[in-house]
Motif scaffolding. Structure first.
Motif, PDB file in Angstrom:
ATOM      1  N   PHE A 125       0.653  -0.816  -0.126  1.00 40.18           N
ATOM      2  CA  PHE A 125      -0.401  -0.082  -0.270  1.00 40.18           C
ATOM      3  C   PHE A 125       0.654   0.749   0.186  1.00 40.18           C
ATOM      4  O   PHE A 125       1.680   1.031   0.481  1.00 40.18           O
ATOM      5  N   LYS A 126       1.128   2.715  -0.649  1.00 39.41           N
ATOM      6  CA  LYS A 126       1.207   3.701  -0.520  1.00 39.41           C
ATOM      7  C   LYS A 126       0.646   4.281   1.270  1.00 39.41           C
ATOM      8  O   LYS A 126       2.136   5.071   1.433  1.00 39.41           O
ATOM      9  N   THR A 142      -9.673   4.044   1.999  1.00 39.29           N
ATOM     10  CA  THR A 142      -8.703   4.725   0.819  1.00 39.29           C
ATOM     11  C   THR A 142      -7.023   4.456   1.439  1.00 39.29           C
ATOM     12  O   THR A 142      -6.601   3.981   2.646  1.00 39.29           O
ATOM     13  N   ASP A 143      -6.182   4.475  -0.268  1.00 38.71           N
ATOM     14  CA  ASP A 143      -4.893   3.909   0.512  1.00 38.71           C
ATOM     15  C   ASP A 143      -4.053   5.690  -0.436  1.00 38.71           C
ATOM     16  O   ASP A 143      -4.449   5.775  -1.767  1.00 38.71           O
ATOM     17  N   GLN A 144      -4.024   6.504   0.214  1.00 37.20           N
ATOM     18  CA  GLN A 144      -3.573   7.681   0.129  1.00 37.20           C
ATOM     19  C   GLN A 144      -2.030   7.579  -0.501  1.00 37.20           C
ATOM     20  O   GLN A 144      -2.038   8.471  -1.625  1.00 37.20           O
ATOM     21  N   GLY A 145      -1.519   7.228   0.528  1.00 35.82           N
ATOM     22  CA  GLY A 145      -0.031   7.656   0.392  1.00 35.82           C
ATOM     23  C   GLY A 145       0.143   8.940   0.473  1.00 35.82           C
ATOM     24  O   GLY A 145      -0.227  10.241   1.031  1.00 35.82           O
ATOM     25  N   PHE A 149      -1.960  15.634  -7.819  1.00 35.54           N
ATOM     26  CA  PHE A 149      -2.167  16.229  -9.185  1.00 35.54           C
ATOM     27  C   PHE A 149      -0.891  15.392  -9.842  1.00 35.54           C
ATOM     28  O   PHE A 149      -0.618  14.692 -11.393  1.00 35.54           O
ATOM     29  N   GLN A 150       0.042  15.447  -8.619  1.00 32.97           N
ATOM     30  CA  GLN A 150       2.266  15.228 -10.101  1.00 32.97           C
ATOM     31  C   GLN A 150       2.179  14.027  -9.629  1.00 32.97           C
ATOM     32  O   GLN A 150       2.001  13.223 -10.357  1.00 32.97           O
ATOM     33  N   ASP A 151       0.913  12.777  -8.340  1.00 32.06           N
ATOM     34  CA  ASP A 151       0.549  11.204  -8.754  1.00 32.06           C
ATOM     35  C   ASP A 151      -0.550  10.947  -8.985  1.00 32.06           C
ATOM     36  O   ASP A 151      -0.290  10.477  -7.402  1.00 32.06           O
ATOM     37  N   PRO A 152      -1.326  10.864  -9.645  1.00 31.92           N
ATOM     38  CA  PRO A 152      -3.046  10.474  -9.160  1.00 31.92           C
ATOM     39  C   PRO A 152      -2.983   8.947  -8.876  1.00 31.92           C
ATOM     40  O   PRO A 152      -3.727   8.711 -10.045  1.00 31.92           O
ATOM     41  N   GLY A 171      -6.065   5.962  -9.750  1.00 29.39           N
ATOM     42  CA  GLY A 171      -5.850   7.015 -10.214  1.00 29.39           C
ATOM     43  C   GLY A 171      -6.707   8.093  -8.902  1.00 29.39           C
ATOM     44  O   GLY A 171      -6.751   8.864 -10.293  1.00 29.39           O
ATOM     45  N   ILE A 172      -6.525   7.749  -8.135  1.00 29.98           N
ATOM     46  CA  ILE A 172      -7.574   8.601  -7.311  1.00 29.98           C
ATOM     47  C   ILE A 172      -6.307  10.033  -6.718  1.00 29.98           C
ATOM     48  O   ILE A 172      -5.596   9.154  -5.948  1.00 29.98           O
ATOM     49  N   PRO A 173      -6.290  11.440  -7.138  1.00 31.59           N
ATOM     50  CA  PRO A 173      -5.240  11.881  -6.807  1.00 31.59           C
ATOM     51  C   PRO A 173      -5.644  12.584  -4.869  1.00 31.59           C
ATOM     52  O   PRO A 173      -6.260  13.226  -4.906  1.00 31.59           O
ATOM     53  N   SER A 174      -5.236  11.388  -4.416  1.00 33.13           N
ATOM     54  CA  SER A 174      -5.933  11.637  -2.886  1.00 33.13           C
ATOM     55  C   SER A 174      -6.609  11.375  -2.411  1.00 33.13           C
ATOM     56  O   SER A 174      -7.632  12.387  -1.525  1.00 33.13           O
TER      57      SER A 174
END
Length: 304
Positions: A125-126, A142-145, A149-152, A171-174
């Motif tokens: 996981f991130k 959720t796996d946010q890390g 937008f720089q790494d969606p 592909g979710i930005p945060s």
């Protein structure tokens, strides 16, 4: 687009005592997430047990506290981790979303944690963030890390009650806080860096489809925690704006709950005998705020 909603004031319910505040040193989390700024405590993840105690996590220092109905703090555990979210299962088990260690199970009596799931078939996981139980025992998280937008590349997962892990959306930005709607066929997810709440419908096979933005915000850092009321409305904790936005079941703003303490309104939970008290973590000051709101909150299935 809408007229300003009525303002609801808050009061301070509880404050982390001074002897639990850490000074003169920094944690890895504070170095990465806050640029090394002094962080004596950083509260998140409020969740009530059946006895009316409020559990909260201190992500900066790997601690979990239990707060009595009178506002008294007890340290349940301090461990080498970064707990973000916390929810309580129907059978009383306490699950924690830990940024470094994945989904954990907390034993508050022994003061221990043990892993439940630490990776998926797609790799580690991130950095998991928050979690929510469905009525059938499925756990969404959720796996946010450090995505944006720089790494969606953030993800939404479902850990089914039988132990199978499904990745619903990537592909979710945060991706951050989340809830299920009343019919449990839609997941609402706070997407912090998009400053929006996303709507994730699920088809009859349980797969996500037609994913899109549901509520757009502006200012602050973006939405963090999320809760749902008995009418299907959402309470959205807006980090950096010192507010909680309450929208009705079709996404119209109906109230703005304003912080009396600071701008770091991160997470929230409904409580009180009539479920019309909204408890909010003000993370930077280490306080729990309380507001009386018009519509009662919906109890997660763990309390039924």
């Amino acid at each position: 687009m809408y007229a300003p909603p009525p303002v609801v004031e808050t009061e301070i319910f509880a404050r982390v005592p001074e002897h639990f505040r850490i000074h003169g040193r920094s944690s890895k989390w504070a170095q990465v997430q806050r640029g090394g700024r002094p962080t004596p405590v950083f509260l998140e993840g409020p969740s009530f047990d059946r006895a009316g105690n409020l559990y909260v996590v201190d992500v900066a220092w790997g601690r979990i506290f239990r707060i009595s109905p009178a506002g008294e703090f007890t340290l349940v555990i301090e461990y080498d981790g970064e707990p973000n979210g916390l929810k309580i299962h129907r059978d009383g088990r306490i699950f924690v979303a830990d940024f470094r260690h994945g989904i954990l199970l907390l034993d508050p009596e022994r003061g221990t944690v043990e892993p439940v799931v630490q990776a998926s078939e797609f790799g580690p996981f991130k950095g998991v963030n928050d979690l929510f139980f469905a009525s059938n025992g499925d756990l969404y998280f959720t796996d946010q890390g450090l995505t944006g937008f720089q790494d969606p590349s953030g993800r939404l997962y479902r850990l089914k009650a039988d132990g199978r892990l499904d990745m619903l959306v990537q592909g979710i930005p945060s991706p951050n806080g989340l809830v299920l709607n009343l019919d449990e066929d839609i997941v609402f997810v706070n997407v912090t860096r998009d400053n929006a709440v996303w709507r994730v419908p699920m088809n009859q096979a349980g797969a996500a489809f037609k994913v899109g933005a549901y509520v757009r915000l502006s200012g602050g850092n973006g939405p963090d925690g999320l809760a749902i009321d008995q009418n299907g409305g959402l309470a959205i904790a807006h980090l950096g704006l010192g507010s909680v936005w309450i929208v009705n079941a079709i996404g119209e703003p109906v109230a703005r709950v304003t912080s009396c303490a600071g701008l770091a309104t991160t997470n929230l939970a409904y409580g009180g005998d009539d479920l019309r008290s909204l408890y909010i973590t003000e993370s930077e000051t280490g306080q729990i705020l309380k507001a009386r709101v018009p519509t009662p909150g919906r109890l997660m299935y763990s309390h039924s």
